[in-house]
Design a protein around this motif. Structure first.
Motif, PDB file in Angstrom:
ATOM      1  N   LEU A 481      19.870  32.295  34.826  1.00  0.00           N
ATOM      2  CA  LEU A 481      20.497  33.192  33.858  1.00  0.00           C
ATOM      3  C   LEU A 481      22.000  32.969  33.778  1.00  0.00           C
ATOM      4  O   LEU A 481      22.631  32.512  34.727  1.00  0.00           O
ATOM      5  CB  LEU A 481      20.220  34.654  34.233  1.00  0.00           C
ATOM      6  N   SER A 482      22.584  33.342  32.644  1.00  0.00           N
ATOM      7  CA  SER A 482      24.038  33.273  32.488  1.00  0.00           C
ATOM      8  C   SER A 482      24.687  34.442  33.219  1.00  0.00           C
ATOM      9  O   SER A 482      24.008  35.404  33.615  1.00  0.00           O
ATOM     10  CB  SER A 482      24.416  33.333  31.006  1.00  0.00           C
ATOM     11  N   LEU A 483      26.015  34.379  33.386  1.00  0.00           N
ATOM     12  CA  LEU A 483      26.736  35.467  34.056  1.00  0.00           C
ATOM     13  C   LEU A 483      26.523  36.791  33.330  1.00  0.00           C
ATOM     14  O   LEU A 483      26.273  37.827  33.955  1.00  0.00           O
ATOM     15  CB  LEU A 483      28.235  35.149  34.103  1.00  0.00           C
ATOM     16  N   GLU A 506      35.474  43.976  37.474  1.00  0.00           N
ATOM     17  CA  GLU A 506      35.462  42.841  36.544  1.00  0.00           C
ATOM     18  C   GLU A 506      34.065  42.616  35.969  1.00  0.00           C
ATOM     19  O   GLU A 506      33.646  41.482  35.741  1.00  0.00           O
ATOM     20  CB  GLU A 506      35.954  41.557  37.229  1.00  0.00           C
ATOM     21  N   ALA A 507      33.335  43.709  35.756  1.00  0.00           N
ATOM     22  CA  ALA A 507      31.934  43.591  35.312  1.00  0.00           C
ATOM     23  C   ALA A 507      31.822  43.155  33.855  1.00  0.00           C
ATOM     24  O   ALA A 507      30.742  42.782  33.406  1.00  0.00           O
ATOM     25  CB  ALA A 507      31.229  44.931  35.494  1.00  0.00           C
ATOM     26  N   THR A 508      32.922  43.210  33.105  1.00  0.00           N
ATOM     27  CA  THR A 508      32.864  42.801  31.693  1.00  0.00           C
ATOM     28  C   THR A 508      33.530  41.452  31.459  1.00  0.00           C
ATOM     29  O   THR A 508      33.832  41.085  30.333  1.00  0.00           O
ATOM     30  CB  THR A 508      33.549  43.869  30.813  1.00  0.00           C
ATOM     31  N   ALA A 509      33.786  40.714  32.552  1.00  0.00           N
ATOM     32  CA  ALA A 509      34.409  39.389  32.412  1.00  0.00           C
ATOM     33  C   ALA A 509      33.381  38.347  32.006  1.00  0.00           C
ATOM     34  O   ALA A 509      32.185  38.515  32.231  1.00  0.00           O
ATOM     35  CB  ALA A 509      35.055  38.987  33.729  1.00  0.00           C
ATOM     36  N   SER A 510      33.848  37.273  31.402  1.00  0.00           N
ATOM     37  CA  SER A 510      33.010  36.100  31.064  1.00  0.00           C
ATOM     38  C   SER A 510      31.832  36.448  30.167  1.00  0.00           C
ATOM     39  O   SER A 510      30.718  35.994  30.390  1.00  0.00           O
ATOM     40  CB  SER A 510      32.492  35.439  32.350  1.00  0.00           C
ATOM     41  N   LEU A 511      32.071  37.261  29.116  1.00  0.00           N
ATOM     42  CA  LEU A 511      30.983  37.653  28.223  1.00  0.00           C
ATOM     43  C   LEU A 511      31.230  37.122  26.816  1.00  0.00           C
ATOM     44  O   LEU A 511      32.373  37.094  26.344  1.00  0.00           O
ATOM     45  CB  LEU A 511      30.865  39.184  28.152  1.00  0.00           C
ATOM     46  N   ASN A 512      30.136  36.746  26.126  1.00  0.00           N
ATOM     47  CA  ASN A 512      30.279  36.450  24.712  1.00  0.00           C
ATOM     48  C   ASN A 512      30.248  37.770  23.931  1.00  0.00           C
ATOM     49  O   ASN A 512      29.959  38.827  24.495  1.00  0.00           O
ATOM     50  CB  ASN A 512      29.182  35.487  24.238  1.00  0.00           C
TER      51      ASN A 512
END
Length: 589
Positions: A481-483, A506-512
């Motif tokens: 799975l992706s991050l 940082e739970a919303t980092a690295s999201l499209n």
């Protein structure tokens, strides 16, 4: 040196203490060993009697009876050998099962600082390889050494009853054999420590390189890592070669001493048989048997002492972990059914290592029940450290942390963590189904309950799109799975388990953008009527936060609402402007 000897003795005492939990098996093993020793030592005397009392006098009936007795004793000895090996294995497996449980239980309560400084491969080596050496100690070590010593004593007694002078001659070789054994024991001890050290290093190297294989390949470091592995592997091989070399010298020397002793017995017996003593041939033959029986346990004792040394090296490492004090103390007696989530930091200071630079410096703040609070700052400023201290993953050095007016150290550790949930950027998923990763084995959480919550926070369609849906196996660490997808599952996992305090690190980092919308919707549901602490670099998402703490090099330098801090035009305002520049730059690509 004294400390090392003390640790060795302490480790052996601990091992014996665990072994005493299985007294019946232990006593049965010792009793069986005594019987084997007696039977083994008694057989040459029967051979002597067969020759001197029956063969010389052509007594066929007496010879037949004594041969039957010898065969019966050989059969009985074989049966007792089977029982001894079986019982020693049973004892060994019970002991190592107990030690494995103690070791894993210790891992569960270690502080995070212990895992930060200890390589995972090293811990795995201790948990598997070193524990296996304990099996060898019981199967080929302590119990059999005690049996060998008993056998030597029995043989000497039997030799004395057959012929006193021959017994004295043979006994003169025992001190010589002892010194040879001690010399090789000390020499081999060093090589065994080398073996265990390089074996542990090899396991650690393999663990780290397999986990980080993608980095090695992306940065074209295959050759460098190959050469490092080759070097460690070669060092391990050399350590094994040393052991083989010393064994190769030791055993021929023992055989040489044995043959020399037999020659003396035959020579002495021959002279006295010709002379006045008229020693009987059965006694000489019996002593040849005695010598073989005597030197075999002597040689085995040397071999087994070396096995014990190898095992002790493993035991010392295992008990150094079991006796480690690097655990989060659980002396709290308070058990709270509910928490309001009122958090107070009062002059809290913290450093990750003793006498190291402080990560937090006498910080004080208050988070009221149900507030949504953000902590912002540059990387390494101490944001995540604050959340680790609330969960007691680390212990504070100075100051106080209170939840609902109670010191967190006074609350039972498991109970404290029951009320706190954390979602981080680096989400960990087990090599299991999505359903099991969400419920974490809680049978009270049914599939319909999970689906309803997934629909509510907007991730049901995503899970349903995967092969087998909620039963989809995510593989080790959720690697398929992706991050963002792993974060979605972690959000659902948190929502399925009751909590009073939520930490989003940082739970919303690295999201499209698509996943970001779902995450923000889930965040609104998760933080509703809960005390929430949000750590993020996306400052644009903090406009609705009740309070924002700006932290710089371990100090809280600003606090207030988003608008208040923007109007202050200080540190937070500069971070906010910088974050907008980054967003614009990213959108331009």
């Amino acid at each position: 040196m004294k400390k090392k000897l003390k640790n060795k003795r302490s480790s052996l005492k601990e091992l014996i203490k665990i072994s005493l939990n299985y007294k019946f098996i232990l006593i049965s093993t010792i009793f069986t060993s005594i019987l084997i020793s007696f039977i083994s030592a008694y057989r040459p005397k029967l051979v002597q009697k067969a020759i001197d009392s029956y063969i010389l006098y052509k007594d066929f009936l007496g010879l037949k009876n004594i041969i039957i007795l010898i065969i019966f004793l050989l059969f009985l000895e074989s049966v007792f050998h089977f029982v001894l090996l079986y019982l020693s294995n049973i004892l060994a497996q019970n002991v190592i099962e107990k030690i494995r449980i103690l070791l894993f239980d210790k891992f569960l309560y270690f502080s995070s600082s212990f895992f930060n400084k200890t390589p995972i491969g090293k811990l795995i080596s201790h948990s598997i390889s070193d524990i296996e050496t304990i099996t060898v100690i019981f199967n080929d070590g302590i119990l059999l050494v005690s049996g060998d010593i008993l056998r030597i004593i029995m043989i000497i007694i039997m030799m004395y009853t057959v012929h006193k002078k021959l017994c004295f001659i043979v006994s003169l070789t025992i001190p010589f054999m002892y010194f040879i054994t001690r010399f090789f024991q000390k020499t081999l001890k060093k090589t065994f420590h080398e073996e265990r050290m390089y074996s542990s290093r090899l396991n650690s190297f393999l663990q780290e390189n397999i986990i980080g294989m993608s980095i090695i390949q992306l940065f074209h470091k295959e050759k460098e890592e190959y050469l490092k592995f080759k070097s460690i592997n070669y060092s391990l091989m050399k350590a094994h070669f040393k052991t083989i070399f010393y064994f190769s010298i030791f055993f021929p020397i023992v055989e040489l001493v044995s043959a020399f002793t037999i020659s003396i017995v035959i020579f002495y017996g021959g002279i006295y048989a010709i002379g006045k003593d008229n020693i009987q041939p059965g006694k000489i033959i019996a002593f040849i048997f005695f010598i073989y029986l005597l030197f075999r346990p002597m040689r085995q004792i040397a071999d087994r002492f070396n096995i014990i040394q190898r095992g002790i090296a493993g035991i010392e490492r295992i008990f150094s972990i079991l006796n480690s004090e690097e655990i989060i103390s659980n002396n709290g007696k308070l058990y709270l059914k509910k928490l309001k989530g009122h958090i107070i930091f009062n002059n809290v200071s913290f450093s990750y290592m003793n006498n190291d630079k402080m990560v937090l410096n006498k910080i004080s703040f208050e988070i009221k029940p149900g507030e949504k609070v953000a902590i912002v700052g540059a990387t390494g400023s101490g944001k995540s450290t604050i959340t680790h201290l609330i969960s007691r993953l680390y212990e504070i050095k100075e100051g106080k942390i209170l939840i609902d007016g109670r010191l967190i150290q006074d609350i039972e550790l498991k109970n404290l963590r029951y009320h706190i949930r954390v979602v981080s950027q680096d989400t960990f998923l087990f090599n299991d189904s999505i359903m099991n990763n969400i419920t974490l084995g809680d049978s009270s959480i049914g599939i319909e309950k999970v689906k309803n919550m997934a629909k509510k926070i907007g991730i049901h369609n995503f899970i349903n799109s995967l092969p087998n849906g909620y039963q989809y196996i995510v593989k080790e660490r959720g690697g398929i799975l992706s991050l963002g997808e792993k974060q979605l599952i972690s959000f659902l996992r948190v929502q399925m388990h009751p909590y009073s305090i939520l930490i989003l690190d940082e739970a919303t980092a690295s999201l499209n953008k698509e996943l970001e919308k779902i995450i923000y919707k889930a965040t609104e549901i998760l933080t509703r009527k809960k005390t929430s602490i949000i750590i993020t670099h996306r400052l644009s998402t903090l406009k609705n936060a009740d309070k924002i703490f700006a932290i710089y090099k371990g100090y809280i330098i600003e606090n207030g609402t988003h608008d208040q801090l923007i109007n202050l035009n200080g540190y937070y305002a500069s971070l906010y402007k910088e974050s907008f520049k980054i967003i614009k730059r990213n959108n331009s690509f």
